[in-house]
Design an enzyme around this catalytic site. Structure first.
Site, PDB file in Angstrom:
ATOM      1  N   LYS A 114     -13.442  31.500  25.058  1.00  0.00           N
ATOM      2  CA  LYS A 114     -14.065  31.704  23.748  1.00  0.00           C
ATOM      3  C   LYS A 114     -14.346  30.321  23.172  1.00  0.00           C
ATOM      4  O   LYS A 114     -13.465  29.660  22.647  1.00  0.00           O
ATOM      5  CB  LYS A 114     -13.146  32.470  22.783  1.00  0.00           C
ATOM      6  N   GLY A 142     -12.442  32.831  15.098  1.00  0.00           N
ATOM      7  CA  GLY A 142     -10.985  32.817  15.237  1.00  0.00           C
ATOM      8  C   GLY A 142     -10.330  34.139  14.853  1.00  0.00           C
ATOM      9  O   GLY A 142      -9.574  34.724  15.646  1.00  0.00           O
ATOM     10  N   VAL A 193     -12.468  37.445  17.943  1.00  0.00           N
ATOM     11  CA  VAL A 193     -12.130  37.322  19.370  1.00  0.00           C
ATOM     12  C   VAL A 193     -10.916  36.409  19.580  1.00  0.00           C
ATOM     13  O   VAL A 193     -10.059  36.684  20.426  1.00  0.00           O
ATOM     14  CB  VAL A 193     -13.357  36.803  20.168  1.00  0.00           C
ATOM     15  N   GLU A 247      -3.322  21.896  22.240  1.00  0.00           N
ATOM     16  CA  GLU A 247      -3.799  20.515  22.047  1.00  0.00           C
ATOM     17  C   GLU A 247      -4.323  20.470  20.620  1.00  0.00           C
ATOM     18  O   GLU A 247      -5.377  21.043  20.334  1.00  0.00           O
ATOM     19  CB  GLU A 247      -4.941  20.181  23.015  1.00  0.00           C
ATOM     20  N   CYS A 307      -9.646  13.955  17.947  1.00  0.00           N
ATOM     21  CA  CYS A 307      -8.232  14.130  17.595  1.00  0.00           C
ATOM     22  C   CYS A 307      -7.435  12.857  17.860  1.00  0.00           C
ATOM     23  O   CYS A 307      -6.414  12.617  17.237  1.00  0.00           O
ATOM     24  CB  CYS A 307      -7.660  15.286  18.383  1.00  0.00           C
ATOM     25  N   GLU A 350      -5.129  14.799   8.684  1.00  0.00           N
ATOM     26  CA  GLU A 350      -6.224  14.479   9.593  1.00  0.00           C
ATOM     27  C   GLU A 350      -7.534  14.697   8.833  1.00  0.00           C
ATOM     28  O   GLU A 350      -7.776  15.776   8.309  1.00  0.00           O
ATOM     29  CB  GLU A 350      -6.151  15.408  10.798  1.00  0.00           C
TER      30      GLU A 350
HETATM   31  P1  NAD Z   1     -10.248  25.190  14.677  1.00  0.00           P
HETATM   32  O1  NAD Z   1      -8.800  25.291  14.906  1.00  0.00           O
HETATM   33  O2  NAD Z   1     -10.801  25.678  13.421  1.00  0.00           O
HETATM   34  O3  NAD Z   1     -11.039  26.000  15.813  1.00  0.00           O
HETATM   35  C1  NAD Z   1     -10.832  25.766  17.199  1.00  0.00           C
HETATM   36  C2  NAD Z   1     -11.074  27.045  17.961  1.00  0.00           C
HETATM   37  O4  NAD Z   1     -10.069  27.979  17.596  1.00  0.00           O
HETATM   38  C3  NAD Z   1     -12.402  27.721  17.660  1.00  0.00           C
HETATM   39  O5  NAD Z   1     -12.861  28.308  18.848  1.00  0.00           O
HETATM   40  C4  NAD Z   1     -12.018  28.787  16.648  1.00  0.00           C
HETATM   41  O6  NAD Z   1     -12.881  29.897  16.648  1.00  0.00           O
HETATM   42  C5  NAD Z   1     -10.639  29.191  17.146  1.00  0.00           C
HETATM   43  N1  NAD Z   1      -9.738  29.718  16.132  1.00  0.00           N
HETATM   44  C6  NAD Z   1      -9.659  29.397  14.831  1.00  0.00           C
HETATM   45  N2  NAD Z   1      -8.683  30.102  14.232  1.00  0.00           N
HETATM   46  C7  NAD Z   1      -8.129  30.891  15.194  1.00  0.00           C
HETATM   47  C8  NAD Z   1      -7.090  31.866  15.211  1.00  0.00           C
HETATM   48  N3  NAD Z   1      -6.406  32.164  14.110  1.00  0.00           N
HETATM   49  N4  NAD Z   1      -6.798  32.468  16.375  1.00  0.00           N
HETATM   50  C9  NAD Z   1      -7.464  32.171  17.505  1.00  0.00           C
HETATM   51  N5  NAD Z   1      -8.467  31.281  17.544  1.00  0.00           N
HETATM   52  C10 NAD Z   1      -8.793  30.634  16.413  1.00  0.00           C
HETATM   53  O7  NAD Z   1     -10.580  23.689  14.990  1.00  0.00           O
HETATM   54  P2  NAD Z   1     -11.985  22.982  14.976  1.00  0.00           P
HETATM   55  O8  NAD Z   1     -12.317  22.733  13.548  1.00  0.00           O
HETATM   56  O9  NAD Z   1     -12.975  23.682  15.837  1.00  0.00           O
HETATM   57  O10 NAD Z   1     -11.649  21.607  15.747  1.00  0.00           O
HETATM   58  C11 NAD Z   1     -11.125  20.512  15.119  1.00  0.00           C
HETATM   59  C12 NAD Z   1      -9.627  20.402  15.364  1.00  0.00           C
HETATM   60  O11 NAD Z   1      -9.331  20.358  16.751  1.00  0.00           O
HETATM   61  C13 NAD Z   1      -9.068  19.119  14.807  1.00  0.00           C
HETATM   62  O12 NAD Z   1      -7.874  19.373  14.098  1.00  0.00           O
HETATM   63  C14 NAD Z   1      -8.775  18.283  16.043  1.00  0.00           C
HETATM   64  O13 NAD Z   1      -7.806  17.316  15.900  1.00  0.00           O
HETATM   65  C15 NAD Z   1      -8.410  19.299  17.041  1.00  0.00           C
HETATM   66  N6  NAD Z   1      -8.618  18.794  18.391  1.00  0.00           N
HETATM   67  C16 NAD Z   1      -7.535  18.520  19.181  1.00  0.00           C
HETATM   68  C17 NAD Z   1      -7.710  18.001  20.450  1.00  0.00           C
HETATM   69  C18 NAD Z   1      -6.539  17.703  21.332  1.00  0.00           C
HETATM   70  O14 NAD Z   1      -6.698  17.710  22.533  1.00  0.00           O
HETATM   71  N7  NAD Z   1      -5.376  17.431  20.823  1.00  0.00           N
HETATM   72  C19 NAD Z   1      -8.990  17.779  20.937  1.00  0.00           C
HETATM   73  C20 NAD Z   1     -10.061  18.062  20.113  1.00  0.00           C
HETATM   74  C21 NAD Z   1      -9.870  18.589  18.847  1.00  0.00           C
END
Ligand code: NAD
Length: 481
Positions: free
Chosen positions: A174, A207, A210, A249, A282, A382
């Site tokens: 997803k 989120g 799905v 991650e 990140c 962050e």
């Molecule tokens: P996000 O958490 O909003 O979304 C990430 C993914 O999770 C999306 O596909 C979203 O649809 C899904 N999602 C959101 N809420 C969910 C839930 N309750 N249950 C299941 N799935 C859910 O994050 P974002 O805004 O897309 O990405 C930015 C974040 O990702 C930043 O905090 C960044 O630091 C982190 N990040 C971490 C790494 C790492 O490897 N440590 C790498 C890249 C990004």
């Protein structure tokens, strides 16, 4: 515009059973550039059922067959370089040169490294001479839900799909609903490579839809998630009911320790790294800790570098930074810049509003705060935008204390010519990755964090092992197959 609203389930592109559609917004123009469908529970169930049905065949397939598939995927991925770079650039706003030279190539890099790492995995290994009839068998964890964010889309998709495939897992991807276009191209690649039916499935969705259907699904054995710490917590709670394996991650608040004996390129390199991808990484070094002896001159140098950082549309060639991904991120960043000012940090470059000349698009001014203290919101949260905080320190102990005083633990950085100090700090900094003097991690090094930055290790051998169970067998017949 995508006229297809399709998912990929059991080896076929298909229409959603029910559900809503969502516009994908080009962050440089704020205009819709595509429409995708958001799946519902029935779509999720179908995709999981396809993955479950394909599992016995795939997990017991010859590992060499899996390796051959991954090699075909790599070949096709390389042939789709331009489509993929364009998709990434449009959906999340990476300037096209960055999309071509870093975003796209991160996928090539990971796939290539996994092919090398795979040789080191022993699926059936002896325990030792003391136990000749014992074997340690590594086998696929099972059906995996792979949930990815928008900031480095192919980096994250390849870091999950490829090791899951090599381990013998079947999966449902997803991708982020904000940046789904690259994953549509990716899915075409998976199809063209001849991935067996049901082994790889893709459902678009958000989120709460799905995403949570997958993390709570009784037939999903593991969730591999990259994204915010907020979502990581929600997923862990939801997955706890069925005791799935959950690999996370998450976010970071990287400290960059700049000592007075840092090399002459250290500051320039650090600022570029912080602002790369418009600060949406990140592992960005967002807290620059500077030794007092070089503090004033460093603040001045950073100011000049920030002011020289140009900002522009993703479609233009060049070394500028693009917009941030969405109105929501733009608003969040503005709010944090405001907090930095009201909590007493000294604004030395950038600030609120868009850069001059840009009236549309989610463009943020490259912003620098000096005299930041580690209890300020901008040092703790962050920001995920081009915003750098500078904090002074007097001693190595103080720098270490500030660096470790965070809920995160993803990547820390050290700039110093003193080898003994670097090695000392490498041991004492609480983070999954320590990068010093501009050296980046080598091929096959694991990527991942400690504390609230997560618990997974992606890339190389560790990345494949994340998708494997360990089985201890006694009574192995040495004279049989
Ligand atoms: P996000 O958490 O909003 O979304 C990430 C993914 O999770 C999306 O596909 C979203 O649809 C899904 N999602 C959101 N809420 C969910 C839930 N309750 N249950 C299941 N799935 C859910 O994050 P974002 O805004 O897309 O990405 C930015 C974040 O990702 C930043 O905090 C960044 O630091 C982190 N990040 C971490 C790494 C790492 O490897 N440590 C790498 C890249 C990004």
């Amino acid at each position: 515009m995508l006229d297809k609203r399709q998912f990929y389930i059991n080896g076929t592109w298909c229409d959603p059973i029910a559900g809503q559609s969502l516009e994908v917004i080009d962050p440089s123009t704020e205009e819709p550039c595509a429409v995708i469908s958001l799946g519902g529970a029935a779509d999720t169930d179908l995709a999981v059922a396809a993955a479950k049905a394909a599992l016995p065949g795939w997990m017991h397939s010859d590992p060499r067959e899996r390796l051959e598939l991954v090699k075909r995927i790599l070949e096709i991925y390389e042939s789709r370089a331009e489509d993929m770079s364009q998709a990434i650039s449009t959906e999340m706003g990476a300037p096209i040169d960055l999309a071509r030279e870093s975003q796209f190539t991160s996928g090539t890099w990971h796939i290539t490294n996994f092919i090398t790492a795979f040789e080191k995995i022993e699926f059936i290994a002896p325990l030792g001479d003391h136990a000749p009839e014992d074997r340690i068998i590594r086998e696929a964890v099972g059906v995996c839900a792979l949930i990815t964010p928008w900031n480095w889309p192919m980096n994250q998709v390849t870091l999950k799909v490829i090791p899951a495939l090599l381990a013998g897992c079947t999966m449902v991807l997803k991708p982020s609903e904000i940046a789904p276009l690259s994953s549509m191209v990716w899915t075409e690649i998976m199809h063209e490579a001849g991935t067996p039916k049901g082994v790889y499935n893709m459902v678009n969705g958000d989120g709460p839809g799905v995403g949570s259907q997958l993390s709570g699904h009784p037939d999903v054995d593991m969730v591999s998630f990259t994204g915010s710490t907020r979502a990581g917590i929600a997923i862990s709670k939801n997955a706890a009911e069925t005791l799935k394996r959950v690999h996370l991650e998450l976010g970071g608040k990287g400290a960059n320790l700049v000592f007075a004996d840092a090399d002459e390129k250290a500051v320039k390199r650090s600022v570029a790294h912080c602002f790369q991808n418009s600060g949406q990484s990140c592992n960005a070094p967002t807290r620059m800790l500077v030794e007092r002896a070089i503090y004033d001159q460093t603040v001045e140098q950073v100011r000049e570098l920030a002011e020289a950082t140009s900002v522009g549309p993703a479609s233009e060639s060049g070394k500028h930074i693009g917009p941030v991904v969405s109105q929501m991120q733009f608003d969040k960043i503005q709010d944090l810049i405001q907090k930095g000012m009201s909590e007493g940090a000294r604004l030395v470059a950038g600030g609120l509003g868009r850069p001059e000349g840009l009236n549309r698009g989610y463009f943020v001014r490259p912003t620098v705060f000096a005299d930041v203290t580690n209890d300020m919101t901008i040092a703790r949260e962050e920001i995920f935008g081009p915003v750098l905080s500078i904090l002074p320190f007097d001693t190595e102990e103080e720098a270490l204390r500030i660096a470790n005083d965070t809920v995160y633990g993803l990547t820390n950085y050290v700039q110093s010519q003193d080898g003994a100090r670097r090695n000392r700090l490498a041991r004492q900094l609480r983070a999954g990755m320590i990068e010093m003097n501009g050296k980046s991690r080598g091929a096959g090094a694991p990527f991942g964090g400690m504390k609230q930055s997560g618990n997974g290790r992606e890339g190389g051998v560790w990345g494949i092992e994340d998708f494997l169970e360990v089985k201890a067998v006694a009574g192995w017949a040495n004279d049989a197959e």
